[in-house]
Scaffold this motif. Structure first.
Motif, PDB file in Angstrom:
ATOM      1  N   UNK A 237       0.710  -1.246  -0.040  1.00  0.00           N
ATOM      2  CA  UNK A 237      -0.206  -0.137   0.003  1.00  0.00           C
ATOM      3  C   UNK A 237       1.047   1.137   0.026  1.00  0.00           C
ATOM      4  N   UNK A 238       0.562   2.196  -0.678  1.00  0.00           N
ATOM      5  CA  UNK A 238       1.180   3.555  -1.127  1.00  0.00           C
ATOM      6  C   UNK A 238       0.148   4.804  -0.925  1.00  0.00           C
ATOM      7  N   UNK A 239       0.871   5.632  -0.171  1.00  0.00           N
ATOM      8  CA  UNK A 239       0.111   6.873  -0.095  1.00  0.00           C
ATOM      9  C   UNK A 239       1.034   7.984  -0.692  1.00  0.00           C
ATOM     10  N   UNK A 240       0.401   8.654  -1.713  1.00  0.00           N
ATOM     11  CA  UNK A 240       1.004   9.911  -2.445  1.00  0.00           C
ATOM     12  C   UNK A 240       1.268  10.850  -1.416  1.00  0.00           C
ATOM     13  N   UNK A 241       1.921  12.190  -1.837  1.00  0.00           N
ATOM     14  CA  UNK A 241       2.049  13.195  -1.102  1.00  0.00           C
ATOM     15  C   UNK A 241       0.859  14.062  -0.832  1.00  0.00           C
ATOM     16  N   UNK A 242      -0.136  14.027  -1.877  1.00  0.00           N
ATOM     17  CA  UNK A 242      -1.129  14.596  -1.928  1.00  0.00           C
ATOM     18  C   UNK A 242      -2.326  14.034  -1.249  1.00  0.00           C
TER      19      UNK A 242
END
Length: 375
Positions: A237-242
């Motif tokens: 799982x990955x969460x972007x800067x926005x």
């Protein structure tokens, strides 16, 4: 006549109307599904109950519309993040199901040539192992990648990436030169001058053909091999800067062609300027490599990006320059009378290809040029 017979007759009389209704319902259902889940581009998978002729229609050219809608909406919107999916390995399936089973049919007729190449042309290592790509793949493979069938498929995909893309790029460049003949003399003059000073083709000759490099890059900007690049599968799982969250297993990609048509990236993007990158190079000579055909960065992702950008892009650049230079010096070419614009590209999902049915007129030039160093 009983009621059942009347119903049967009514249905039979309206069979074409019912078929049309069924097809319309299917298309509306797909549009509704796409609207509720975000624009899906490209749609590479075939719905289980979808007729094959509809699949063919979808594969003709809908991807460009999907990608344009997604890019114009918002680079970080749902249309161009987790919902821009590559839903199937269609090309690998075609190779596996269509091409690979037929390889045996060609082996017998090619055996003599294969044996000659193995004996005379392929270098051998000290322990008599062949020094070729297939051997490198065998030595580097682990687990299921060692299966002969998988190695064969990988070899075919490498051939596709290394041969088809170059053939397509040179075809696009020829079409663009036919549509923009004003660049022919300028590119010829540069090629003749560089070859004269270098005494023919030398190791670094191709890097001096700045105008030719610019023309090829502009041609690729209009006709890249694919509308999408930087294809990745998110393993964790990955969460972007926005704040956008991308779950594990998501296939993501970047709308690379539309980045290059963003006015903030490329001024006057709809105008074909064959010397666009040549003039940019002249304006910033200390940073000129950024405008090379083979450069890969956030504004030019036709060769991918980052650590896994195409490792063969420098060879491809050299190869394309030599091919186009040879054609410019040896031949004149143009569209047939009455044709002034290049033929439209073929679009199959996210992949672009030159029109294979287009015609050009070709003739050998009376003036032949051979590069010789001036005394």
């Amino acid at each position: 006549m009983n009621v059942a017979s009347q119903v049967y007759q009514a249905v039979w009389s309206a069979r074409w109307l019912l078929l049309l209704l069924a097809v319309s319902t299917l298309l509306l259902f797909r549009d509704f599904e796409s609207t509720t889940r975000g624009v899906e581009a490209p749609i590479a998978g075939r719905w289980r109950f979808e007729p094959y002729f509809l699949t063919g229609l979808r594969f003709k050219g809908s991807s460009m519309l999907h990608l344009t809608a997604g890019y114009n909406k918002n680079l970080y919107g749902k249309s161009t993040t987790t919902d821009v999916l590559l839903k199937s390995d269609l090309q690998a399936k075609v190779l596996r199901n269509r091409l690979t089973p037929n390889l045996q049919d060609f082996v017998a007729s090619s055996l003599e040539e294969i044996e000659y190449s193995a004996e005379k042309e392929l270098p051998a290592s000290q322990d008599n192992r062949p020094l070729d790509l297939l051997q490198y793949m065998i030595e580097g493979a682990q687990g299921e990648d060692l299966e002969p069938e998988r190695l064969a498929h990988l070899q075919l995909m490498v051939n596709l990436a290394g041969i088809h893309t170059t053939s397509a790029a040179i075809t696009h460049a020829i079409y663009d030169l036919c549509e923009h003949p004003e660049y022919v003399n300028e590119l010829r003059e540069e090629t003749e001058e560089v070859l004269r000073l270098d005494g023919g083709w030398q190791k670094g000759t191709h890097s001096k053909l700045h105008k030719l490099d610019s023309f090829l890059k502009e041609s690729q900007r209009f006709s890249p091999p694919t509308l999408l690049s930087f294809n990745r599968v998110v393993l964790t799982p990955l969460t972007l800067s926005n704040g956008t969250h991308i779950p594990a297993g998501t296939h993501i990609s970047v709308a690379s062609r539309h980045i290059q048509f963003d006015p903030d990236v490329t001024p006057d993007p709809d105008n074909f300027d064959g010397l666009r990158y040549y003039w940019l190079r002249q304006q910033a000579p200390t940073d000129s490599h950024r405008h090379d055909f083979a450069n890969a960065d956030g504004t030019n992702m036709n060769f991918g990006a980052g650590r896994y950008a195409c490792p063969g892009r420098f060879f491809a650049s050299m190869e394309l320059k030599m091919l186009l230079a040879h054609l410019l010096l040896k031949y004149d070419f143009r569209f047939p009378p009455g044709t002034v614009t290049r033929p439209p590209n073929l679009v199959i999902d996210e992949f672009l290809g030159p029109n294979p049915w287009a015609k050009i007129l070709l003739r050998k030039r009376h003036r032949d040029f051979v590069g010789k160093k001036e005394s």
